[in-house]
Scaffold this active site. Structure first.
Site: not given
Ligand code: GLN
Length: 191
Positions: A78, A170, A172
């Site tokens: 992410c 994710h 995890e």
């Molecule tokens: N929206 C977040 C970002 O731009 C990422 C979200 C996440 O890691 N769950 O960094």
């Protein structure tokens, strides 16, 4: 095999638990001395703009780049995927990435209605239950970058090139070990 989780911000604890459950030694990485001790590194989810600022405040940007170019495996989830991408669409002003994999990712690509959701998908052809939380998507895949997961509509959400692995989601959070197992096999192949 010792794997680090980059611990300036984000969901560090969940990754540590997954790594330990799979029998790896897991270490929180905050500085160069920590980084020197690990064979692979996870960049967790969190907020990519914040992590990017902290990289500079704690003078870790160049050390991370050096770690990546040494060929040791790095897995970004992410926000971690956003940090690894060459191009970030809808980036915050001044947000810098590490430019480690030739893809374009769009931040917060699911909009407010689908902000967060759990789903099952195929990761490298293995079913996995994963969570998307204000997740990015991959809008452009550069030459030589392998696609490991897509959503049903074809949206690319997991990629790999060489020592770099990144997922929009994710694994995890749901406790599904498929992706961490895959990453550990990258680390053991390299160590
Ligand atoms: N929206 C977040 C970002 O731009 C990422 C979200 C996440 O890691 N769950 O960094």
């Amino acid at each position: 095999m010792r794997v680090g989780v980059f611990a300036l911000q984000g969901d560090v604890r969940e990754h540590i638990l997954m790594l330990k459950a799979l029998g790896a030694e897991a270490l929180e990485v905050r500085n160069k001395a920590d980084l020197d001790q690990v064979d692979g590194l996870i960049l967790p989810g969190g907020e990519s703009t914040t992590i990017s600022k902290l990289l500079d405040i704690f003078e870790m940007r160049q050390h991370l780049k050096d770690f990546i170019s040494s060929g040791k495996p790095v897995y970004g989830t992410c926000a971690g995927m956003i940090l690894l991408a060459n191009d970030v669409l809808d980036a915050a002003s001044g947000q810098k990435s590490l430019g480690a994999i030739d893809v374009s990712v769009r931040r917060n690509a699911f909009g407010s209605q689908l902000d967060s959701f759990e789903t099952e998908l195929l990761f490298d052809e293995i079913p996995a239950k994963v969570a998307f939380i204000r997740a990015p998507i991959v809008e452009r895949v550069g030459p030589g970058v392998e696609v490991l997961s897509k959503l049903q509509d074809g949206t690319v959400v997991a990629i790999r090139k060489g020592n770099i692995l990144a997922t929009s989601f994710h694994p995890e959070i749901t406790g599904d070990k498929t992706v961490h197992k895959y990453f550990l096999s990258m680390v053991s192949a390299q160590a």
